[in-house]
Design a protein around this motif. Structure first.
Motif, PDB file in Angstrom:
ATOM      1  N   SER A  23       0.808  -1.221   0.000  1.00 17.77           N
ATOM      2  CA  SER A  23       0.000   0.000   0.000  1.00 17.77           C
ATOM      3  C   SER A  23       0.841   1.271   0.000  1.00 17.77           C
ATOM      4  CB  SER A  23      -0.936   0.009   1.212  1.00 17.77           C
ATOM      5  OG  SER A  23      -0.174   0.037   2.409  1.00 17.77           O
ATOM      6  N   THR A  24       2.177   1.141   0.046  1.00 15.71           N
ATOM      7  CA  THR A  24       3.009   2.344   0.031  1.00 15.71           C
ATOM      8  C   THR A  24       3.118   2.893  -1.387  1.00 15.71           C
ATOM      9  OG1 THR A  24       5.042   1.081  -0.247  1.00 15.71           O
ATOM     10  CG2 THR A  24       4.371   1.578   2.007  1.00 15.71           C
ATOM     11  N   GLN A  25       3.250   4.219  -1.459  1.00 14.74           N
ATOM     12  CA  GLN A  25       3.348   4.860  -2.766  1.00 14.74           C
ATOM     13  C   GLN A  25       3.999   6.229  -2.615  1.00 14.74           C
ATOM     14  OE1 GLN A  25      -0.096   6.814  -4.810  1.00 14.74           O
ATOM     15  NE2 GLN A  25       0.101   5.009  -6.134  1.00 14.74           N
ATOM     16  N   VAL A  26       4.810   6.582  -3.611  1.00 13.36           N
ATOM     17  CA  VAL A  26       5.379   7.926  -3.698  1.00 13.36           C
ATOM     18  C   VAL A  26       5.204   8.411  -5.126  1.00 13.36           C
ATOM     19  CG1 VAL A  26       7.453   9.351  -3.571  1.00 13.36           C
ATOM     20  CG2 VAL A  26       7.158   7.470  -1.967  1.00 13.36           C
ATOM     21  N   VAL A  27       4.692   9.617  -5.286  1.00 10.59           N
ATOM     22  CA  VAL A  27       4.641  10.279  -6.578  1.00 10.59           C
ATOM     23  C   VAL A  27       5.382  11.599  -6.400  1.00 10.59           C
ATOM     24  CG1 VAL A  27       3.180  11.387  -8.317  1.00 10.59           C
ATOM     25  CG2 VAL A  27       2.451   9.237  -7.260  1.00 10.59           C
ATOM     26  N   ASN A  45      -6.386  14.962  -8.685  1.00  7.87           N
ATOM     27  CA  ASN A  45      -6.347  13.670  -9.372  1.00  7.87           C
ATOM     28  C   ASN A  45      -5.936  12.520  -8.465  1.00  7.87           C
ATOM     29  OD1 ASN A  45      -6.912  14.097 -12.370  1.00  7.87           O
ATOM     30  ND2 ASN A  45      -5.525  15.774 -11.856  1.00  7.87           N
ATOM     31  N   LEU A  46      -6.233  12.635  -7.172  1.00  2.23           N
ATOM     32  CA  LEU A  46      -5.976  11.511  -6.279  1.00  2.23           C
ATOM     33  C   LEU A  46      -6.818  10.321  -6.721  1.00  2.23           C
ATOM     34  CD1 LEU A  46      -5.948  13.328  -2.833  1.00  2.23           C
ATOM     35  CD2 LEU A  46      -4.017  12.187  -3.926  1.00  2.23           C
ATOM     36  N   VAL A  87      -4.630  14.706   2.726  1.00  2.00           N
ATOM     37  CA  VAL A  87      -5.778  14.602   1.828  1.00  2.00           C
ATOM     38  C   VAL A  87      -6.144  13.126   1.725  1.00  2.00           C
ATOM     39  CG1 VAL A  87      -6.719  15.181  -0.431  1.00  2.00           C
ATOM     40  CG2 VAL A  87      -4.840  16.541   0.500  1.00  2.00           C
ATOM     41  N   ASP A  88      -7.320  12.769   2.238  1.00  2.00           N
ATOM     42  CA  ASP A  88      -7.758  11.377   2.260  1.00  2.00           C
ATOM     43  C   ASP A  88      -6.676  10.520   2.927  1.00  2.00           C
ATOM     44  OD1 ASP A  88     -10.128  12.168   0.980  1.00  2.00           O
ATOM     45  OD2 ASP A  88      -9.261  11.845  -1.000  1.00  2.00           O
ATOM     46  N   ASP A  89      -6.192   9.476   2.263  1.00  2.00           N
ATOM     47  CA  ASP A  89      -5.168   8.594   2.843  1.00  2.00           C
ATOM     48  C   ASP A  89      -3.753   9.025   2.473  1.00  2.00           C
ATOM     49  OD1 ASP A  89      -7.117   6.974   3.941  1.00  2.00           O
ATOM     50  OD2 ASP A  89      -7.170   5.619   2.216  1.00  2.00           O
ATOM     51  N   TYR A  90      -3.598  10.211   1.919  1.00  2.00           N
ATOM     52  CA  TYR A  90      -2.313  10.656   1.391  1.00  2.00           C
ATOM     53  C   TYR A  90      -1.772  11.862   2.147  1.00  2.00           C
ATOM     54  CZ  TYR A  90      -3.622   7.738  -2.558  1.00  2.00           C
ATOM     55  OH  TYR A  90      -3.988   6.683  -3.343  1.00  2.00           O
ATOM     56  N   LEU A  91      -0.447  11.979   2.132  1.00  2.00           N
ATOM     57  CA  LEU A  91       0.206  13.221   2.508  1.00  2.00           C
ATOM     58  C   LEU A  91       0.673  13.863   1.210  1.00  2.00           C
ATOM     59  CD1 LEU A  91       2.361  12.254   5.613  1.00  2.00           C
ATOM     60  CD2 LEU A  91       0.177  13.472   5.564  1.00  2.00           C
ATOM     61  N   VAL A  92       0.436  15.164   1.083  1.00  3.85           N
ATOM     62  CA  VAL A  92       0.846  15.908  -0.105  1.00  3.85           C
ATOM     63  C   VAL A  92       1.708  17.065   0.376  1.00  3.85           C
ATOM     64  CG1 VAL A  92       0.076  17.215  -2.115  1.00  3.85           C
ATOM     65  CG2 VAL A  92      -1.269  15.247  -1.325  1.00  3.85           C
ATOM     66  N   ALA A  93       2.944  17.117  -0.107  1.00  8.97           N
ATOM     67  CA  ALA A  93       3.879  18.158   0.314  1.00  8.97           C
ATOM     68  C   ALA A  93       4.396  18.880  -0.919  1.00  8.97           C
ATOM     69  CB  ALA A  93       5.036  17.533   1.089  1.00  8.97           C
ATOM     70  N   LEU A 104       5.124  16.233  -3.658  1.00  5.69           N
ATOM     71  CA  LEU A 104       5.255  14.841  -3.255  1.00  5.69           C
ATOM     72  C   LEU A 104       3.882  14.341  -2.811  1.00  5.69           C
ATOM     73  CD1 LEU A 104       8.345  15.279  -0.908  1.00  5.69           C
ATOM     74  CD2 LEU A 104       8.355  14.759  -3.357  1.00  5.69           C
ATOM     75  N   ARG A 105       3.465  13.201  -3.323  1.00  9.96           N
ATOM     76  CA  ARG A 105       2.230  12.557  -2.854  1.00  9.96           C
ATOM     77  C   ARG A 105       2.636  11.199  -2.323  1.00  9.96           C
ATOM     78  NH1 ARG A 105      -1.817  10.602  -7.211  1.00  9.96           N
ATOM     79  NH2 ARG A 105      -0.806   8.599  -6.901  1.00  9.96           N
ATOM     80  N   THR A 106       2.374  10.953  -1.044  1.00 10.03           N
ATOM     81  CA  THR A 106       2.810   9.698  -0.449  1.00 10.03           C
ATOM     82  C   THR A 106       1.677   9.022   0.310  1.00 10.03           C
ATOM     83  OG1 THR A 106       3.517  10.686   1.641  1.00 10.03           O
ATOM     84  CG2 THR A 106       5.144  10.611  -0.139  1.00 10.03           C
ATOM     85  N   ARG A 107       1.831   7.715   0.444  1.00  9.44           N
ATOM     86  CA  ARG A 107       0.943   6.924   1.291  1.00  9.44           C
ATOM     87  C   ARG A 107       1.813   5.842   1.923  1.00  9.44           C
ATOM     88  NH1 ARG A 107      -3.157   4.381  -2.153  1.00  9.44           N
ATOM     89  NH2 ARG A 107      -1.528   2.875  -2.509  1.00  9.44           N
ATOM     90  N   GLY A 108       1.765   5.761   3.259  1.00  4.96           N
ATOM     91  CA  GLY A 108       2.507   4.720   3.961  1.00  4.96           C
ATOM     92  C   GLY A 108       3.997   4.948   4.022  1.00  4.96           C
ATOM     93  N   ILE A 109       4.453   6.170   3.804  1.00  5.79           N
ATOM     94  CA  ILE A 109       5.889   6.481   3.799  1.00  5.79           C
ATOM     95  C   ILE A 109       6.121   7.727   4.652  1.00  5.79           C
ATOM     96  CG2 ILE A 109       7.774   7.334   2.337  1.00  5.79           C
ATOM     97  CD1 ILE A 109       6.740   5.501   0.160  1.00  5.79           C
TER      98      ILE A 109
END
Length: 146
Positions: A23-27, A45-46, A87-93, A104-109
């Motif tokens: 479930s981890t992700q980095v954009v 566009n999440l 934002v929702d399940d994400y961190l956006v920096a 940066l858009r991350t989940r689980g990191i």
């Protein structure tokens, strides 16, 4: 892998890293001018179950969440201060470095554990994108010739 690219002037670029079954992700998205705001683009566009036409109609009016934290992340060896939003399940920096807007858009990191650097050899990322496209096409019954 290479993620989405802007249409038109190609000022928006992004690279995505995630693993199957994880479930981890980095954009990491960048833009070098004000034509397309990568922060608005990433938040608007999440991943969503919302139908595309409804999301498209909502995008111009979507609000940018408030900054709840400021952190430092190295970008090509330089410590850069990023504004962080949830934002929702994400961190956006996001931050601006030498005229580049970086999001940066991350989940689980843990954001502070990231190290961002310019990509010099794009070929492995392009191959990652091609592998994903072939996988999705196969899942939909489209078989590419060898």
């Amino acid at each position: 892998m290479i993620a989405e690219w802007a249409l038109g002037d190609s000022t928006f670029r992004s690279v995505q890293c995630d693993r199957d079954g994880d479930s981890t992700q980095v954009v990491v998205a960048t833009s070098d001018d004000d034509v397309e705001d990568p922060l608005q683009h990433i938040i608007g566009n999440l991943p969503s179950e919302e139908p595309f036409n409804e999301r498209l109609g909502r995008l111009p009016t979507s609000q940018i969440p408030f900054v709840f934290e400021r952190i430092e992340v190295p970008v090509s060896g330089q410590h850069v201060s990023f504004d962080v939003r949830s934002v929702d399940d994400y961190l956006v920096a996001d931050a601006t470095v030498e005229g580049w807007h970086i999001v940066l858009r991350t989940r689980g990191i843990v954001l502070e554990e990231l190290r961002i650097a310019r990509i010099e050899d794009i070929e492995p990322y392009l191959e990652g994108r091609n592998v994903l496209i072939r996988k999705v096409r196969t899942e939909h019954g489209i078989v590419d010739p060898e």
